[in-house]
Every structure is written in structure tokens, then in C-alpha cells.
Design a protein around this motif. Structure first.
Motif, PDB file in Angstrom:
ATOM      1  N   PRO B   2      44.113  33.696  44.917  1.00  0.00           N
ATOM      2  CA  PRO B   2      43.800  35.131  44.883  1.00  0.00           C
ATOM      3  C   PRO B   2      43.743  35.632  43.442  1.00  0.00           C
ATOM      4  CG  PRO B   2      46.063  34.754  45.692  1.00  0.00           C
ATOM      5  CD  PRO B   2      45.414  33.414  45.533  1.00  0.00           C
ATOM      6  N   GLY B   3      42.723  36.377  43.118  1.00  0.00           N
ATOM      7  CA  GLY B   3      42.632  36.965  41.787  1.00  0.00           C
ATOM      8  C   GLY B   3      42.055  36.027  40.736  1.00  0.00           C
ATOM      9  N   TYR B   4      41.895  34.743  41.069  1.00  0.00           N
ATOM     10  CA  TYR B   4      41.358  33.794  40.089  1.00  0.00           C
ATOM     11  C   TYR B   4      39.846  33.898  40.119  1.00  0.00           C
ATOM     12  CZ  TYR B   4      41.544  29.624  37.170  1.00  0.00           C
ATOM     13  OH  TYR B   4      41.460  28.744  36.128  1.00  0.00           O
ATOM     14  N   LEU B   5      39.333  34.775  39.274  1.00  0.00           N
ATOM     15  CA  LEU B   5      37.920  35.121  39.331  1.00  0.00           C
ATOM     16  C   LEU B   5      37.011  34.007  38.814  1.00  0.00           C
ATOM     17  CD1 LEU B   5      35.818  37.555  39.703  1.00  0.00           C
ATOM     18  CD2 LEU B   5      35.991  37.740  37.228  1.00  0.00           C
ATOM     19  N   THR B   6      36.158  33.517  39.673  1.00  0.00           N
ATOM     20  CA  THR B   6      35.100  32.624  39.198  1.00  0.00           C
ATOM     21  C   THR B   6      33.782  33.235  39.649  1.00  0.00           C
ATOM     22  OG1 THR B   6      35.340  31.306  41.211  1.00  0.00           O
ATOM     23  CG2 THR B   6      36.469  30.494  39.265  1.00  0.00           C
ATOM     24  N   GLY B 255      40.269  38.768  35.670  1.00  0.00           N
ATOM     25  CA  GLY B 255      39.541  37.601  35.159  1.00  0.00           C
ATOM     26  C   GLY B 255      38.966  37.865  33.786  1.00  0.00           C
TER      27      GLY B 255
END
Lengths: 397, 397
Positions: B2-6, B255
Motif C-alpha cells: 500500500p502506498g508504494y507508488l509505481t 511516492g
């Protein structure tokens, strides 16, 4: 104001005198300082403008804004500068002629700024003064060492809290956030300055289990997963689990003066090979720190650490699993990455007053990282440790 | 996670195509990217190395470490680079010849790195590509705008908490620490990148009363006292008192994608002239935002804001009391200070997809600062506001 660190004005006079002696030895006529940290280090104020330090005589501190604040903070008289265009005239008026060759901070100064200065001081001879600036900054006064001690106390307070907070199911980020909050309440300014181009850091790294083994592009033995591919180091949303080795690598900051310390926690019993490797790291730190005294070269400390690590079963995991960093420690002051680098090929001899962090760490790509780190100052008879947290592995049941 | 923007890989293909069209227009043969942010922006990975983008064809992504992580993250194939020395050979092998002139990031690249590249690519013709890079980055995709929206939600959550926390006797730093903790729990990465040389920022500024009126050397309308002469901006140990105007100027970060928002609190009834000036700031923001649409130049927005401020009783306090900044807003994305600058002389016309923060603020040296700030995206028919917190003054009794 409590925690609002200001240094005595004499401190800055000693710094300038030391720089001048280093400039003379290098045949430089003076330096033009533009970067924030260097201007602060030699004057006591970060207010925007330019500082020219001739090889002999007093510096020129030319400030655009805020002039009143600069006057209150600077150890030297301050001249108001209406615009950058006026700088060349002001420098020639102050010194009669331009100090030459004029050293600049080629390690941190962007090309655009350098070109602007070359145009402004048309025909001037410029040179790189990065080394002279960094070498001057490497020798810390007792005032600076005291400031670092307070930063070490911040870290000790935060670390002493961790065992009471960490529990399975918590994310690295949640633990890190709680620690950062504690550091801020202790007076930590939050920002950590790094000099190296493309090097970033936050308060430090809180890493757990496999997250600790994750390599990154940053020039550090441990980096972690981070918050995204962009902020690709430090705590992530990885959940902390039973059996994880938890690295708490934190920097204190008191008026910008840093302290760097790493302690290891384990949620439940730490398994081999992590347990043995941690014990090896502690032993390496002790032996290498005992060698650190004036005259010993910084690279000898690195070579010794590698030699000791190679004699353990974990040599291939020392300072990286696969891609390794080639240093086991680094100087620190108001920037993380100051002289001396305890690194391959960095032959500078240690001197009294140099402050460095020593960080032997073993990285197991699939299991995590274990290691230790303490901050030391070089004294006439050996290294004095400035960090104060107990060094043992802290097992949280 | 969650929240790990790719971002989708196509995103990076569009970016490179846009850059190539800007390079062609400027007569450049390609760019050599070294700075973290630019390499990330065009490839999706920050892992250490070099990126060469020719004016036509696919980029070369040469990575030293960590190669595996770069392969997983990059939108383009990745080539392993053993050492920097091998780069010139690799580039010539990949493209047949060196793209020429080869643009570099002269706005952020240190002189030392540039000289190293000049030596490595002996005889090559180099040029400044800062403008082409920044102009490409100014136009945001819907993916980027959505990332910024999430950063705006973080800030809204933190701000909605302030009224329940702030009380007389608390220091700026305590309030700031509590807000930062909340932001971290919301997924905020902590680090805020600024591109401008010598520009630093933490999460933003929490300032109160006279502390808000304190100028600094940073290029911002409000700066505050900060933690020391070195970290000379942001929250300080000043105690928040009844009657203080409290500026909560925060950046969200998802991110690395930023959102910039300022809201004003008052402990007890806000007195004149602060109350009137705040109302004027809100009115100026509304009127200037309503003007923002494709084709209008960024400097027109600045000029309009100054014109509106001059028509109030507080004109001399607009954007500074004494030394003023010459902008009323700035672009933002993964760095705070991106194109467009809503600044004197910055004539670039707005285009669809440009994201900017608009921040009319009045500074009273002895009383404090009041103002507002919101983040907008330029749409075909006008500016869409991305920040969501209510704009009214929040009076805490």
C-alpha cells in the motif's frame, strides 16, 4: 531559546585561519563560497549571498537576504548586496584585486552557477577548492564535539524507547514515524544534509528482516526498500515479523550537528547466521576503533575491517551482498559525508579532532542486515566514543 | 504494497517522446542524465548510474547498482555498468556515435561531475539541457495528477487535526512534530526534494505570531526562525501564544509526488491588520486562479496578484515585508520548484497538465504572516484545484 545552537564568534575565526593556512599550502589566493553549508561553517550565518575568504585578511560576507538576520548571526561584518551583478565590483573594491586563483566548491556547485561566476569575474582564474574546504571542516573544535554529543543523546533517548514500542504486525514506516516524532520532540531539526551529489537521507534507516537486505543505488551499506521507486531507501510498508533483525540506524541533529548510530533489535530470538554476524560486527568495531589515533590513515581502518571480516564465516556479506560499498565509515559534522572516509584508497592520516562514524555491517540479501555503528572523535591517545547507547543486541520477546 | 507508488511503463515512454520533441526543437542530439530526479522521471528507477536519451530512438539506462532493482523498476531495458570509465565506450557502442550536442543538467550538475564527463567523452560537444528537461516535466499526466491528489489528501487529514491539538504554551516545533508524525502515518515519505541550488525544505513550515514574520535567506515568502542559524527556516522553539496567527504550510508526498497547501489558524480572535490581510489573500487567490488557463503567461498571474494586493491597504506587506520574493506561486511535481514559476518575467504560457501552487501571503515583520496556498492543475477550460481543505480561517478558542 533552548536547543537553538549558536557558536561563539571566535569559533569562526579559528575556522577561517585554518582554511587560510590550507589555501596557502595549495597556492590558492582565496575562495568564493556559495553553497549554504560552507557559508554557514565559515561565518555562522546561512543567510543568502556570497562569502569571499582571501588567503590573508578578513572575509567579505556579502548578503542579499536577510541582511539584519545575517548581521545578528555572522562572526564577521556583513555587507549588503543589492544584486549578484554587484558582486564583482564589491570584491575588487574590498580586496583591491581579485584573490587569485579563486577557489570554488566544484564538488557541490552546479555548472550553471559556476558559469555565472566566470562571466561575472571575466578573465579571473578559478580552481577547485573542495579539498581545502573539506579538510578544514574535518577538524572539529570542542564546541562542535559538544554539539555532536547532544545529537548523540537525542539518538540514545529514541533508541531506548524502541523495545517498548516495536511489535509484530507494525510496519517499518510506523516504527520509523514514532522514532522520528520522539527525535523531533528532543530538538532534532529533521533535515539531514548530505554533501555527496545524488546522495539523500532522511533521519536514517529503520529496516527489518528481508527489508534490511534490500540494496539500493545509494552509496550506503544498507538502504532498505523505501517508500517508492523514487524515495528508494529507508523504512517501507513492510510488516515487521517474528524473527526479523531490525536495524535502527539513526542520526541525531543538534543545530545541524549530526551523530550517527546503529543498533540492532530482534523480534524473538535472532537466528544464525545473523546472530554470529552481529557479534562479528561488534568485535570488528571494537578492534578498528582501538586502532584509530593520529597518524593512522583512514584507509588502514577500512583495510583492517575487511581483513577481520574475511576471517569470519561472513566475509562475503561484509558491507554488501553482491555489490559492496568500499568504506566502513565516514566523517560527519553538519553534513553526513565529511572527511575522513574510512575507505579503500583514502590515505589521509587521522588527526586530533576528526569525527567519524564507524559502521561494520553484514548484509544477507534474503535474510536482512545486521551491524553496528558508533560516532567517535580522534584524540591524541585514541578514539573517544561519543555515542552512548549499549551495544548489545536487544531481543524483544 | 500500500502506498508504494509505481507508474505504468507507458507513462515513461510518453515522457521520453515529449523530451525528444523538445530536444529536436532546440537542436540537441540528446541528453546525458545524471541527477537522481531526472533519471527517475524518465525511466522509473532511481538506481545509480547514467541515462542517455538520444533525440530519436530508445534511451540507454546504464546502472551500476542495484542492477536487479533497476531491471524490476525501469520502463526501459537496463544495461549493467561495471564502472563509470566504461560509459563512453558503452554509449558509442549503443548509438554508433555520441548524440551531439549532448545536453546535461547544468542547473543541478556539480562542476566536478561535468568535468569528469568532459574528460570521459573527450572532444564531445556539450550543452545545457536544463530548460528542455524542466519543460518536459512541467506537463503532468493523469497518473501524476492522481498521485498528487493522494498527497493532497495526506495534507488535508493532517490539517483537519490541528485545531484539536494546538494550544497556548506549545512550541512551534511540538506542533510541527505532531503534524509530521500524522503525515508519516498517512504514507508521507518525509523527504521533500527541491531542485533550486541552496534551497532546502522539510515538510513545510509551521509558524506562529512573530515567528511567521521572520525572514530568511531562502527564496520563500515565509520562512520562520527555524531550529538554528544553520537550519534557519521552519518551526522553532517559539511558544505559541493567544492572538498568534499560525501558518500551517505543508507538503504532502506520495511516492515523491508533492502537494503544497497553506492554511491559517488563530489562537483566539485574529486582530487587524492580520484579519483583513488574510481575507485579501483568499480573494487574490480566487481571482488569480480564475485567470489560469492555457495560453495565459505565468508572469501575468504574478502581475495580477501584485496589482490586486496593491489595491488593498496591505500592498507593502505582500510577499515580504522589506525584502520580497518575486513570485506568487511555483510548479511542483516530484520537486517543489518545477516549471511554471508564477514570477516576474517568467513569460512561459500555461498549458494543460501544468500543476502549480498559488500562494498569496502577507508578511508583517512584527506581527507575523497570513496567507493561503492551494495546488492547481491547468485544464482546457481553467484551473482545477487539487487541494481540498476548507479555505476559511480556523479560530481556536
Amino acid at each position: 531559546m533552548p536547543g537553538y545552537l549558536t557558536l561563539p564568534k571566535d569559533e569562526f575565526k579559528g575556522r577561517v585561519a585554518r582554511l587560510q593556512s590550507n589555501l596557502a599550502a595549495a597556492g590558492l589566493g582565496g575562495v568564493l563560497l556559495i553553497q549554504n553549508t560552507d557559508r554557514y561553517y565559515f561565518t555562522g550565518t546561512l543567510q543568502s549571498g556570497f562569502v569571499v575568504i582571501p588567503v590573508k585578511g578578513d572575509p567579505l560576507v556579502a548578503v542579499r537576504k536577510d541582511y539584519d538576520r545575517a548581521v545578528a548571526e555572522s562572526a564577521w561584518p556583513v555587507t549588503k548586496l543589492a544584486s549578484t551583478r554587484g558582486l564583482a565590483h564589491l570584491v575588487r573594491e574590498t580586496f583591491g584585486e581579485l584573490p587569485s586563483p579563486l577557489g570554488m566548491e566544484y564538488d557541490v556547485l552546479p555548472v550553471k552557477q559556476a558559469k555565472m561566476m566566470e562571466k561575472l569575474f571575466e578573465g579571473a582564474e578559478f580552481a577547485d577548492a573542495s579539498h581545502q574546504i573539506m579538510y578544514t571542516r574535518a577538524i572539529k573544535s570542542e564546541e562542535e564535539i559538544d554539539a555532536i554529543r547532544i545529537a548523540c543523546e537525542q539518538v540514545d533517548r529514541a533508541v531506548s524507547m524502541v523495545a517498548g514500542i516495536v511489535k509484530p504486525g507494525m510496519t517499518e514506516r510506523e516504527l520509523s514515524a514514532r522514532i522520528e516524532y520522539e527525535l523531533r520532540l528532543s530538538g532534532h531539526a529533521g533535515r539531514i544534509e548530505m554533501r555527496g551529489f545524488n546522495q539523500w537521507i532522511f533521519y536514517g534507516h529503520v529496516l527489518s528482516g528481508r527489508g534490511g537486505g534490500e540494496p539500493s543505488g545509494f552509496d550506503m551499506p544498507t538502504s532498505g526498500i523505501g517508500a517508492s521507486p523514487f524515495i528508494s531507501q529507508g523504512a517501507s510498508d513492510k510488516v515487521i515479523e517474528i524473527g526479523d533483525a531490525i536495524t535502527v540506524d539513526l542520526m541525531g541533529s543538534n543545530g545541524g550537528y549530526l551523530c550517527d548510530q546503529t543498533r540492532l533489535f530482534s523480534l524473538g530470538e535472532l537466528k544464525e547466521p545473523l546472530k554470529g554476524a552481529f557479534a562479528a560486527a561488534v568485535a570488528i568495531e571494537e578492534e578498528v576503533a582501538a586502532m584509530a589515533r593520529p597518524g593512522v590513515s583512514a584507509s588502514e581502518l577500512y583495510e583492517k575491517a575487511v581483513e577481520l571480516a574475511d576471517a569470519t564465516p561472513y566475509g562475503k556479506n561484509f558491507l554488501g551482498d553482491g555489490a559492496k560499498v568500499s568504506f566502513v565509515g565516514h566523517g560527519l559534522g553538519v553534513e553526513v559525508d565529511e572527511y575522513p572516509f574510512l575507505a579503500r584508497g583514502f590515505k589521509m592520516p587521522l588527526e586530533e579532532g576528526m569525527v567519524f562514524a564507524l559502521e561494520p555491517k553484514f548484509i544477507f540479501r534474503d535474510l536482512g542486515a545486521v551491524g553496528i555503528e558508533d560516532t567517535y572523535v580522534v584524540r591524541a591517545d585514541g578514539a573517544e566514543q561519543l555515542t552512548t547507547s549499549p551495544k548489545s543486541l536487544i531481543t524483544v520477546e
